[in-house]
Enzyme design. Structure first.
Site, PDB file in Angstrom:
ATOM      1  N   SER A   1      -9.647   2.265   2.909  1.00 41.31           N
ATOM      2  CA  SER A   1      -8.751   2.962   2.013  1.00 41.31           C
ATOM      3  C   SER A   1      -7.778   2.036   1.285  1.00 41.31           C
ATOM      4  O   SER A   1      -7.181   2.448   0.301  1.00 41.31           O
ATOM      5  CB  SER A   1      -7.947   4.008   2.796  1.00 41.31           C
ATOM      6  OG  SER A   1      -7.137   3.376   3.757  1.00 41.31           O
TER       7      SER A   1
ATOM      8  N   LYS B   1       0.862  -1.188   0.000  1.00 41.52           N
ATOM      9  CA  LYS B   1       0.000   0.000   0.000  1.00 41.52           C
ATOM     10  C   LYS B   1       0.894   1.233   0.000  1.00 41.52           C
ATOM     11  O   LYS B   1       1.901   1.263   0.728  1.00 41.52           O
ATOM     12  CB  LYS B   1      -0.893  -0.024   1.238  1.00 41.52           C
ATOM     13  CG  LYS B   1      -1.870   1.142   1.325  1.00 41.52           C
ATOM     14  CD  LYS B   1      -2.770   1.050   2.553  1.00 41.52           C
ATOM     15  CE  LYS B   1      -3.797   2.177   2.597  1.00 41.52           C
ATOM     16  NZ  LYS B   1      -4.684   2.081   3.781  1.00 41.52           N
TER      17      LYS B   1
ATOM     18  N   SER C   1      -9.865   0.047   7.191  1.00 40.15           N
ATOM     19  CA  SER C   1      -9.303   0.085   5.841  1.00 40.15           C
ATOM     20  C   SER C   1      -8.624  -1.189   5.354  1.00 40.15           C
ATOM     21  O   SER C   1      -8.251  -1.257   4.178  1.00 40.15           O
ATOM     22  CB  SER C   1      -8.318   1.241   5.715  1.00 40.15           C
ATOM     23  OG  SER C   1      -9.020   2.423   5.492  1.00 40.15           O
TER      24      SER C   1
HETATM   25  N1  GLN Z   1     -13.066   4.915   6.304  1.00 42.14           N
HETATM   26  C1  GLN Z   1     -12.344   5.379   7.444  1.00 42.14           C
HETATM   27  C2  GLN Z   1     -11.847   6.766   7.215  1.00 42.14           C
HETATM   28  O1  GLN Z   1     -12.143   7.305   6.212  1.00 42.14           O
HETATM   29  C3  GLN Z   1     -11.234   4.444   7.759  1.00 42.14           C
HETATM   30  C4  GLN Z   1     -10.029   4.666   6.942  1.00 42.14           C
HETATM   31  C5  GLN Z   1      -8.872   3.801   7.388  1.00 42.14           C
HETATM   32  O2  GLN Z   1      -9.046   2.827   8.097  1.00 42.14           O
HETATM   33  N2  GLN Z   1      -7.688   4.197   7.000  1.00 42.14           N
HETATM   34  O3  GLN Z   1     -11.196   7.346   8.016  1.00 42.14           O
END
Ligand code: GLN
Length: 491
Positions: free
Chosen positions: A149, A74, A173
């Protein structure tokens, strides 16, 4: 070849039935021919050089279980040799002078880096549409988001562009994109995996973890990924006398007598009928494997959304203050003075969602609102963690439920509605706020013309340090079902 698991590929590599170089070439060709926008950077020369080194280790009999296995990272993990952008224009051309601890550990194990994976900008998002480099397409359905994400990670594994990927999970995410793309992913206990070299979003929540097709593969990856790191001040020291934990040790344990807590708040209004059906069918499968289901309550579940969306932006606003046009990456080409340079750089370099979070975060931290928002949120965060502890103490060994209220939505469907995105995080945020390990495994598909090809994930949540147990539970399920073996059309 690309339908084989890491475990199977490792056997082939050790038996010299395939070389790391051949394997790497195979995946690089697949990446070059793919149209998912999952990769942000590849460097074939470097990947092939790593593959040759892995082949030498294999030939010399110095190889471990992951030597020669390709992996993609990632683009939140910094890497030498590949750009590290956090999917932001701010870091569009940034090349790190060092590797993240996780990247270094996998390299030391002889894994071959295939490249860097698209994600939401600074890992903020649930659909991968916040990337400055364009959305990722879900390999199961090109009209659907891959989740976020870690959307590029999930899409790459689902489309067999890589047998393994790293992800990071701040509020879901790893788990949610794994669910949307029909793969397996685990977010370890906070502090298990080093955050050194992981571009920071919300430091008290951020946690790296592996994404692959099976629980067994995730266990092998976590064996390398986890462990104390003196360069991360919140890294945990559970290992005794430097003995590494073997996360695969319990994979084959039977599940007889396992008490599964089923939170009633995870099955209420808002949960799509098709997701509920697939999740309940999976729970029935666990009963067949000898487990019992116990209804539990996690009464603060609904509060996890406001609490997370105060704490995470607060930490983000502080973490992202370093991107000022002086120290890293982008600088606005024209400005009048220093203040103007900061303003223009940040206005041009950050995307909309990132700017929104910086503003919310700055607001809840400012004098006069700090007590009303930030301190309150921290108190409720503790109560959310207490609810989990009460459940584990009195009622159950693990908790199961959906990962997300629906299957993957259409690209664009929530793009202009941040709150709709935030609400879809309802089942993953509290685990993160509590610092608990959680995983997602594929357990079926949605229903109806549109959803029939969109995967459903089951979330398994354990108490602190229960990763080996979660992987055991997931592995046992994957011995009697084949959802994890399904592949998108054309793969
Ligand atoms: N969807 C959540 C956010 O937008 C989690 C994102 C994540 O876990 N990096 O913050």
């Amino acid at each position: 070849m690309h339908n084989k698991t890491i475990k199977e590929l490792s056997t082939l590599l050790h038996a010299k039935q395939v070389s790391a170089t051949e394997l790497t070439r195979h995946y690089l060709d697949r990446i070059a021919a793919s149209g998912h926008n999952a990769f942000l950077d590849v460097n074939e020369e470097l990947s092939l050089a790593q593959a040759r080194a892995a082949d030498e280790r294999l030939a010399a009999g110095l190889a471990g279980p992951l030597t020669g296995i390709p992996i993609a990272h990632k683009d939140i993990f910094v890497t030498r040799g590949w750009r590290s952008t956090a999917a932001s224009k701010m870091l569009g051309n940034y090349v790190s002078p060092f590797d993240a601890t996780v990247v270094g550990k996998f390299a030391d194990a002889g894994m071959v880096t295939l490249g860097k994976l698209n994600c939401d900008e600074f890992a903020m998002g649930s659909s991968n549409e916040n990337s400055a480099f364009g959305a990722v397409r879900n390999p199961w359905d090109a009209l659907a988001v891959p989740g976020g994400s870690s959307g590029g990670s999930a899409a790459a594994v689902a489309a067999r562009l890589a047998p393994a990927a790293t992800g990071t999970d701040t509020g879901g995410s790893i788990r949610q994109p794994a669910a949307f793309c029909g793969i397996t992913g685990i977010k370890p206990t906070y502090g298990r995996v080093s955050r050194f070299g992981m571009i920071a979003f919300a430091s008290s929540l951020d946690q790296g973890g592996p994404m692959a097709r099976t629980a067994e593969d995730c266990a092998l990856l976590l064996n390398e990924m986890a462990g104390f790191d003196e360069r991360d001040s919140t890294s945990l020291t559970v290992e005794q006398g430097n003995v590494r934990e073997d996360f695969a040790r319990d994979l084959h344990q039977p599940l007889t007598g396992l008490r599964i807590g089923v939170p009633k708040e995870y099955f209420g209004e808002g949960l799509a009928a098709d997701v509920e059906q697939a999740v309940r069918a999976a729970l029935d499968e666990f009963v067949k494997l000898g487990a019992t289901l116990v209804e539990i309550s996690l009464p603060k579940t609904a509060l996890s959304i406001p609490v997370y969306y105060i704490i995470a932006p607060a930490e983000a606003s502080s973490n992202l203050s370093r991107f000022d046009g002086v120290r890293y990456g982008y600088r606005a080409p024209e400005y009048t003075d220093l203040q103007d340079m900061y303003k223009k750089t940040r206005a041009q370099g950050f995307g909309k969602e990132v700017q929104r979070r910086i503003m919310v975060g700055t607001y809840v931290l400012c004098h006069g609102y700090y007590d009303a928002y930030y301190v309150q949120a921290q108190k409720i965060r503790r109560l959310i963690a207490d609810d989990f502890q009460a459940a584990f103490r009195d009622k159950c060994d693990v908790i199961m439920g959906p990962v997300a209220p629906t299957v993957a939505w259409d690209l664009g469907a929530k793009a202009d509605d941040p709150v709709a995105n935030y609400l879809a995080d309802i089942f993953t945020l509290s685990t993160s706020l509590a610092g608990l390990p959680g995983m997602s495994i594929p357990v079926g598909f949605g229903q109806g013309e549109k959803n029939a090809k969109r995967p459903v994930g089951l979330q398994i949540i354990g108490n602190y340090f229960a990763e080996a147990k979660l992987l055991n539970i997931a592995h046992q399920y994957q011995q009697v079902t084949d959802w994890h073996q399904r592949a998108p059309d054309g793969v």
